[in-house]
Write an enzyme that holds these catalytic residues in place. Structure first.
Site, PDB file in Angstrom:
ATOM      1  N   ASN A   9       1.017  -0.558  -0.251  1.00 48.60           N
ATOM      2  CA  ASN A   9       0.006   0.199   0.018  1.00 48.60           C
ATOM      3  C   ASN A   9       0.851   0.854  -0.055  1.00 48.60           C
ATOM      4  O   ASN A   9       1.440   1.604   0.679  1.00 48.60           O
ATOM      5  CB  ASN A   9      -1.030  -0.018   1.239  1.00 48.60           C
ATOM      6  CG  ASN A   9      -2.222   1.231   0.770  1.00 48.60           C
ATOM      7  OD1 ASN A   9      -1.495   1.977   0.138  1.00 48.60           O
ATOM      8  ND2 ASN A   9      -2.542   1.702   2.717  1.00 48.60           N
ATOM      9  N   LYS A  11       0.053   4.108  -0.455  1.00 50.89           N
ATOM     10  CA  LYS A  11      -1.038   5.363   0.008  1.00 50.89           C
ATOM     11  C   LYS A  11      -0.940   6.172  -0.814  1.00 50.89           C
ATOM     12  O   LYS A  11      -0.257   6.606  -1.831  1.00 50.89           O
ATOM     13  CB  LYS A  11      -0.505   5.657   1.543  1.00 50.89           C
ATOM     14  CG  LYS A  11      -0.360   4.454   2.278  1.00 50.89           C
ATOM     15  CD  LYS A  11      -0.184   4.548   4.502  1.00 50.89           C
ATOM     16  CE  LYS A  11      -1.004   3.371   4.724  1.00 50.89           C
ATOM     17  NZ  LYS A  11      -0.184   3.987   6.259  1.00 50.89           N
ATOM     18  N   HIS A  97      -9.788   0.370   4.576  1.00 51.05           N
ATOM     19  CA  HIS A  97      -8.645   0.903   5.401  1.00 51.05           C
ATOM     20  C   HIS A  97      -8.412   1.824   6.821  1.00 51.05           C
ATOM     21  O   HIS A  97      -9.871   3.045   6.395  1.00 51.05           O
ATOM     22  CB  HIS A  97      -7.083   2.041   4.481  1.00 51.05           C
ATOM     23  CG  HIS A  97      -5.703   1.500   4.861  1.00 51.05           C
ATOM     24  ND1 HIS A  97      -5.601   2.876   6.101  1.00 51.05           N
ATOM     25  CD2 HIS A  97      -4.960   1.021   5.000  1.00 51.05           C
ATOM     26  CE1 HIS A  97      -4.572   2.405   5.501  1.00 51.05           C
ATOM     27  NE2 HIS A  97      -4.365   1.793   5.621  1.00 51.05           N
ATOM     28  N   GLU A  99      -7.029   5.220   7.510  1.00 51.37           N
ATOM     29  CA  GLU A  99      -7.140   6.094   7.232  1.00 51.37           C
ATOM     30  C   GLU A  99      -8.354   6.505   6.665  1.00 51.37           C
ATOM     31  O   GLU A  99      -8.875   8.103   6.899  1.00 51.37           O
ATOM     32  CB  GLU A  99      -5.816   5.897   6.493  1.00 51.37           C
ATOM     33  CG  GLU A  99      -4.585   5.781   7.064  1.00 51.37           C
ATOM     34  CD  GLU A  99      -3.258   5.962   6.630  1.00 51.37           C
ATOM     35  OE1 GLU A  99      -2.514   5.271   6.767  1.00 51.37           O
ATOM     36  OE2 GLU A  99      -3.630   5.455   4.968  1.00 51.37           O
ATOM     37  N   GLU A 169      -5.717  -4.518  10.362  1.00 52.25           N
ATOM     38  CA  GLU A 169      -5.037  -3.526  11.024  1.00 52.25           C
ATOM     39  C   GLU A 169      -5.020  -3.042  12.529  1.00 52.25           C
ATOM     40  O   GLU A 169      -5.699  -2.684  13.005  1.00 52.25           O
ATOM     41  CB  GLU A 169      -5.444  -2.264  10.706  1.00 52.25           C
ATOM     42  CG  GLU A 169      -5.093  -2.145   8.618  1.00 52.25           C
ATOM     43  CD  GLU A 169      -5.935  -0.525   8.457  1.00 52.25           C
ATOM     44  OE1 GLU A 169      -4.942  -0.117   7.515  1.00 52.25           O
ATOM     45  OE2 GLU A 169      -7.207  -0.626   8.161  1.00 52.25           O
ATOM     46  N   GLY A 175       2.248   2.782  11.311  1.00 50.33           N
ATOM     47  CA  GLY A 175       3.196   4.278  10.826  1.00 50.33           C
ATOM     48  C   GLY A 175       4.010   4.654  12.246  1.00 50.33           C
ATOM     49  O   GLY A 175       4.780   5.193  12.747  1.00 50.33           O
ATOM     50  N   SER A 215       2.572  -2.303  10.365  1.00 54.36           N
ATOM     51  CA  SER A 215       4.369  -2.758  10.600  1.00 54.36           C
ATOM     52  C   SER A 215       5.089  -3.801  10.271  1.00 54.36           C
ATOM     53  O   SER A 215       6.192  -3.997  10.640  1.00 54.36           O
ATOM     54  CB  SER A 215       4.772  -1.741  11.496  1.00 54.36           C
ATOM     55  OG  SER A 215       4.104  -0.462  12.319  1.00 54.36           O
TER      56      SER A 215
END
Length: 253
Positions: A9, A11, A97, A99, A169, A175, A215
């Site tokens: 991904n 992003k 996702h 985000e 996730e 991150g 991660s």
């Protein structure tokens, strides 16, 4: 045997020149994948056609959109539909996702609508679920993730859900450099599979690829992927480096 998948991904990163160079390096560095293995590149919308062309003729390698809209067409300036994605040969679409949920307030019902449109147009969803740090610390992650799955996926038939891809996730590990332990990853993945088994049956549950999305990097991929209910990873930062992501692909079962 269910699919073992390494999904990159990107992003909102890389220029088209950087992206093309990265994919070409990965094509050279990656050995031929087995029948049960896939590498998926979720790239920004403008790069889909270019990356698709670079990967042409390579087996078990696919492109994914990072999102789609929940309408087929219409006056939705700035959005991209599954009809558009299908027309350029997109294979997968990431749905839900963390985000997208956080920054764009995407609800479980909206994600259910997106899932339906993807299936209607023959695109494969990668459905994301997972909890924030406060939920993990409260010990209610199983209840939270189960609700996400049931509200977005449990309207599907057993046939539609068979062979599906779910990405778990742990939002607290995206991150941040934090990673769930191998044991934690196995526990939540096994729980997700049990939710599917209880709602459908064991055959459907065993057909679903559940990816870990927190991660993942070359140094920990093999250990995480070795768990029986972990079927690969949805990889963020490490997928932007050819040597890192190539090593992650090689770590697939």
């Amino acid at each position: 045997m269910r699919k073992q998948i390494a999904a990159a991904n990107w992003k909102m990163n890389l220029t088209i020149q950087q992206g093309e160079t990265l994919v070409k390096e990965l094509v050279e560095a990656t050995q031929e994948l087995n029948e049960n293995q896939e590498a998926v590149f979720a790239v920004p919308f403008p790069y889909l056609v270019n990356v698709k062309n670079i990967l042409a003729g390579k087996s078990h390698v696919f492109v994914a959109a990072q999102n789609c809209y929940n309408k087929v067409s219409g006056a939705y300036t700035g959005e991209v539909s599954v009809e558009i994605l299908k027309s350029i040969g997109t294979d997968y679409v990431i749905i839900g996702h963390s985000e997208r949920r956080e920054y764009f307030a995407e609800s479980n019902q909206m994600l259910a609508d997106k899932i339906d449109i993807c299936i209607e147009y023959g695109l494969k969803p990668i459905f994301c679920c997972g909890e924030a740090l406060e939920i993990r610390e409260a010990g209610t992650q199983n209840i939270f993730v189960e609700k996400q799955i049931k509200e977005s996926l449990f309207h599907l038939s057993a046939e539609q859900l068979s062979g599906f891809v779910i990405a778990y996730e742990p939002i607290w590990a995206i991150g941040t450099g934090k990673t769930a332990t191998s044991t934690q990853a196995q526990e939540i993945h096994a729980y997700i599979r049990s939710v599917i088994a209880n709602g459908y049956d064991n055959e459907v549950a065993e057909s679903i690829s559940i990816l870990y999305g927190g991660s993942v990097k070359a140094a920990n991929a093999k250990e995480i992927f070795s768990n029986p209910d972990v079927d690969g990873g949805l990889v963020g930062g490490a997928s932007l480096m050819a040597t890192e992501f190539a090593a992650i692909i090689r770590s697939l079962k």
